[in-house]
Design a protein around this motif. Structure first.
Motif, mmCIF file in Angstrom:
data_model
loop_
_atom_site.group_PDB
_atom_site.id
_atom_site.type_symbol
_atom_site.label_atom_id
_atom_site.label_comp_id
_atom_site.label_asym_id
_atom_site.label_seq_id
_atom_site.Cartn_x
_atom_site.Cartn_y
_atom_site.Cartn_z
ATOM 1 N N LEU A 190 -1.716 -3.884 -6.097
ATOM 2 C CA LEU A 190 -1.529 -3.477 -4.703
ATOM 3 C C LEU A 190 -1.440 -1.959 -4.629
ATOM 4 C CD1 LEU A 190 -0.664 -4.623 -1.798
ATOM 5 C CD2 LEU A 190 1.673 -4.098 -2.519
ATOM 6 N N GLU A 191 -2.095 -1.374 -3.635
ATOM 7 C CA GLU A 191 -1.769 0.006 -3.289
ATOM 8 C C GLU A 191 -0.802 -0.078 -2.128
ATOM 9 O OE1 GLU A 191 -4.881 2.765 -2.148
ATOM 10 O OE2 GLU A 191 -3.384 4.280 -1.571
ATOM 11 N N PHE A 192 0.397 0.429 -2.340
ATOM 12 C CA PHE A 192 1.431 0.335 -1.327
ATOM 13 C C PHE A 192 1.682 1.715 -0.731
ATOM 14 C CE2 PHE A 192 5.944 0.223 -0.022
ATOM 15 C CZ PHE A 192 5.878 -0.830 0.868
ATOM 16 N N ALA A 199 -0.017 7.103 -6.879
ATOM 17 C CA ALA A 199 -1.454 7.235 -6.626
ATOM 18 C C ALA A 199 -1.825 8.664 -6.208
ATOM 19 C CB ALA A 199 -1.864 6.269 -5.517
ATOM 20 N N HIS A 200 -3.038 9.048 -6.519
ATOM 21 C CA HIS A 200 -3.680 10.289 -6.025
ATOM 22 C C HIS A 200 -2.686 11.351 -5.559
ATOM 23 C CE1 HIS A 200 -2.973 8.239 -2.199
ATOM 24 N NE2 HIS A 200 -3.982 7.410 -2.356
ATOM 25 N N LEU A 201 -1.954 11.914 -6.522
ATOM 26 C CA LEU A 201 -0.782 12.732 -6.175
ATOM 27 C C LEU A 201 -1.064 13.961 -5.299
ATOM 28 C CD1 LEU A 201 2.222 13.250 -6.362
ATOM 29 C CD2 LEU A 201 1.897 14.109 -8.670
ATOM 30 N N LEU A 260 1.867 3.430 -5.806
ATOM 31 C CA LEU A 260 2.605 3.918 -4.635
ATOM 32 C C LEU A 260 1.886 5.128 -4.061
ATOM 33 C CD1 LEU A 260 5.157 3.889 -2.801
ATOM 34 C CD2 LEU A 260 6.249 5.348 -4.512
ATOM 35 N N SER A 261 1.641 5.097 -2.752
ATOM 36 C CA SER A 261 0.910 6.222 -2.161
ATOM 37 C C SER A 261 1.572 6.692 -0.873
ATOM 38 C CB SER A 261 -0.543 5.818 -1.913
ATOM 39 O OG SER A 261 -0.623 4.743 -1.010
ATOM 40 N N PHE A 262 1.354 7.950 -0.587
ATOM 41 C CA PHE A 262 1.891 8.562 0.635
ATOM 42 C C PHE A 262 0.736 9.212 1.379
ATOM 43 C CE2 PHE A 262 5.225 8.560 -2.585
ATOM 44 C CZ PHE A 262 6.244 7.918 -1.903
ATOM 45 N N HIS A 263 0.327 8.561 2.466
ATOM 46 C CA HIS A 263 -0.815 9.081 3.229
ATOM 47 C C HIS A 263 -0.380 9.635 4.570
ATOM 48 C CE1 HIS A 263 -2.481 5.637 0.908
ATOM 49 N NE2 HIS A 263 -3.469 6.459 0.690
ATOM 50 N N ASN A 264 0.739 9.156 5.042
ATOM 51 C CA ASN A 264 1.053 9.326 6.445
ATOM 52 C C ASN A 264 2.482 9.834 6.568
ATOM 53 O OD1 ASN A 264 2.296 7.452 8.988
ATOM 54 N ND2 ASN A 264 0.466 8.636 9.357
HETATM 55 ZN ZN LIG Z 1 -4.682 5.791 -1.057
#
Ligand SMILES: [Zn+2]
Length: 227
Positions: A56-58, A115-117, A78-82
């Motif tokens: 999962l990408e969370f 993810a994608h830091l 774990l990702s932070f997009h928003n």
């Molecule tokens: Zn992402």
């Protein structure tokens, strides 16, 4: 893309260990509702039916309460997009973004790798890199991850966008120099043609930096496999 299509493509490319990480965005912003997995039980069952680890990408905004059963998954990116404070698209405050990531990794524990830091770079015109002034922020995040047995993802999709992975090479070096060992490679493919794209370039970057192993999930546990 369906699971059988992804499996077939990955096998054709000779990728024998992979995890599909559909994106669930746990935020209050209803504009991001398209990143929503309506039935987690069904999602988990589908992956298991193909004998795949559950991935999962969370995505999280560090604030919205978490009701999704993240801990049921084998692998969580774990990702932070928003992030409200740092902004999104156009003018992004890199320092505020890193502060948010720091808060996020302290507030939430059910993840495997970050993810994608340096993601905001993707969205700023000209893709300006994070600078050495940001290194203390990164070091603090890396040390926390290492202490907790977690790691980072080398995301290859921006190699095709602007010639550097997420995070960029200097940040991967910084992670390595902090003692970071847990690392995964991701192509961030949203279409069949992008599956596995630039993974070999990503691997070459890791080798040049000095990494010797990739983290893979095998027989129900994480293990290190020589690059
Ligand atoms: Zn992402």
């Amino acid at each position: 893309m369906t699971i059988p299509q992804i499996v077939e493509r990955a096998e054709a490319l000779g990728i024998d260990r992979f995890i599909i990480t559909d994106h669930y965005e746990n935020v209050s912003d209803s504009g991001l509702r398209r990143f929503f997995i309506p039935d987690p039980e069904e999602h988990l069952a589908q992956l298991r039916a193909y004998g795949l680890p559950t991935g999962l990408e969370f995505g999280w905004d560090t604030e919205t309460p978490i009701r999704y059963p993240v801990e049921a998954y084998d692998f969580v990116l774990l990702s932070f997009h928003n992030l409200k404070r740092s902004g999104f698209r156009g003018a992004i405050d890199y320092d505020a973004y890193l502060e948010d990531v720091w808060n996020g990794v302290n507030l939430f524990r059910h993840f495997t790798v970050l993810a994608h830091l340096d993601l905001p770079r993707r969205y700023v015109e000209g893709n300006p890199p994070f600078s050495q002034q940001h290194y203390p922020h990164f070091e603090r995040i890396f040390k926390k991850l290492i202490e907790d047995g977690k790691g980072i993802e080398l995301n290859c999709s921006t190699i095709r966008q602007y010639g550097q992975p997420n995070p960029a090479r200097d940040l991967l070096e910084l992670y390595f120099n902090c003692g970071g060992k847990v690392i995964t490679l991701g192509s961030d493919a949203h279409k069949i043609d992008d599956i596995g794209k630039d993974l070999l370039k990503g691997r070459a970057i890791l080798e040049e930096i000095g990494f010797r192993y990739l983290t893979v999930f095998e027989d129900g546990e994480y293990t290190f496999r020589p690059l």
